[in-house]
Design an enzyme around this catalytic site. Sequence first.
Site, short mmCIF file in Angstrom:
data_model
loop_
_atom_site.label_atom_id
_atom_site.label_comp_id
_atom_site.label_asym_id
_atom_site.label_seq_id
_atom_site.Cartn_x
_atom_site.Cartn_y
_atom_site.Cartn_z
N HIS A 38 -83.00 31.24 16.45
CA HIS A 38 -81.59 31.52 16.74
C HIS A 38 -80.85 32.00 15.50
O HIS A 38 -80.99 31.43 14.42
CB HIS A 38 -80.89 30.23 17.22
N GLU A 39 -80.06 33.07 15.66
CA GLU A 39 -79.21 33.58 14.59
C GLU A 39 -79.98 33.90 13.31
O GLU A 39 -79.50 33.68 12.20
CB GLU A 39 -78.07 32.61 14.29
N GLY A 40 -81.17 34.45 13.47
CA GLY A 40 -81.92 34.94 12.32
C GLY A 40 -83.04 34.01 11.90
O GLY A 40 -82.84 32.81 11.72
N HIS A 80 -83.24 35.34 6.59
CA HIS A 80 -82.31 34.65 5.70
C HIS A 80 -82.84 34.57 4.28
O HIS A 80 -82.06 34.53 3.32
CB HIS A 80 -81.98 33.27 6.26
#
Length: 600
Positions: A441-443, A448
């Site tokens: 989720h979200e990268g 990152h």
Amino acid sequence: MTQTLLNDRDISFQLYEVLDTEALLRRPRYLEHSRETFDATLETARKVAERYFADHNQKGDAQEPTFDGERVHLIPETQAAWDAFAEGGFLAAHHDFEDGGMQLPEVVLRSCMAYFNAANVATTGYPFLSIGAANLIKSFASDALKARFLPPMLAGHFSGTMALTEPGQGSALADIKTAAEPDGEGRYRLRGHKMFISGGDHELTENIVHLVLAKLPDAPPGAKGISLFIVPKILVNEDGSLGERNDVALAGLLHKMGFRNTTSTVLNFGENGGAIGYLVGEPHRGLQYMFQMMNEARIGVALTAACLGYQGYRYSLDYAQQRPQGRLPSSKDPASPQVPIVAHADVRRMLLAQKAYVEGALSLCLYASSLYEDQHSAEDEATRRRAGELLDLLTPIVKSWPSRYCLQANDLAIQVLGGSGYIREYPVEQYYRDNRLNPIHEGTEGIHGLDLLGRKVMRDPAAYRLFREEVKATLGDASRHPATQDFIGPLGDALQRLDAVTESLRGQVAADPDRGLANATLYLDLFGRLVVAWIWLRQGLKAAQGLDRDDLAEADRDFYRGKLQATRYYLDWELPQINPQAELLLQGNRTCFDMHDAWF
């Protein structure tokens, strides 16, 4: 089992001892609040979460949403939960009084969200996304669009989504194909496909407001050619009344291993002439705007991971304290009573690791929320700027570390329960499945890691220096208390290791970006281990100071002693693992980089 959602004592400790949230009451925005109003709001969140969210966590997992070709069907408890959340004012809680909000500090709102996440992450997904979508509209949309869409979103009549990913493009948003063309009436017609859109279709609300990334005909190539559009499921007239159905179609539901009660959708835009959309802000700046919601969601995903890990920890702790099995190695009498499994050293090791991961993650997430608060409401510009720079640097770690290590905590919770851990009659296997989504989720960690090393550290060395100053300040404070002096050396040495690795990688990336960034994920993990060691030292210091008081109840003494022991565990067991990582990074190790496709 006597397990509850979260440890209320820990929430209080984080807010009022580690973060000194009461200091916010001196800021003009919060003069009408008090600690009592903060606590009352948290208590309301806990009660709503227990009554309307926790009651169907396992049911929503077993009876996931279905699509009959015309409508999406959810279990009815989901509607009751949405209504209770909206009626409690949580969708608008952090907005201004004049907009129907409570002017609640960000860190208090996120503490409230922790209760909902702990109760039922899947159902919480709907308001979580809606809060972020409303925030984005408030920040960047025109006054006319705000007037049309914000009031019903804050009241709970409309929900919101973020529609970024496409079937052919995952995180490579620069290459999206969804197109938008002006229709000559001040609106746009969108055509394209989006997938993995959480909350993309349901009937919890009268309308769904999709925030869609697309490209205009004159868009420059790459990320600088992306624009942002509001595309409602049902068109909204200027007077706020609902119009006809927009050209947005649900192509189907995706079936996930976890978060099952949150619909995951494939949406088709513009199959019958083009979905009507409204441009947010300026053309070609959509990705810049969307980063507000993405970064907010990254901290939210981390908090979700922390709460799922926390749930597994508390359940396995309660189980270990009540489950009798075996005897200590020193006991030679087979007729002697069995001991609870918490008496076995290896079980205590697994529980202590879980405690270190989940309480460290919760503290990290609330610290990030406090930085967000300072960035927006601190009274002087220097404090706002400093908080923003620190938050920008740390966001990749805030998102990734809890997602990774709280999943490990869930794995350990299953292990503590033994055979009971992997059967569905016990909740810990669901916590693991739900949490397995959060490292994606979200990268992903890989994304990152590249962001942290390739963008944040390489391009903004000043933010790294600010972080060092924060760690040094904590080390100085800890050196003045006898209970935390032993922790100074390990963290100070680790900071020097991080400095050396960071300086080396700066040179490696400058010389050869592909090779220099090849081990960025390892750097992300090393950096994250040090950040959480610092977070634990902050907690350990406050616990040591708490123990100095003479009027403590025994339960409070045990709480503080537990914090100090978890600090010691993290610095003794977890932090030293940066040393072999640092060696690989300092070498610029090429083993993975030099692997050829054909050799697999």
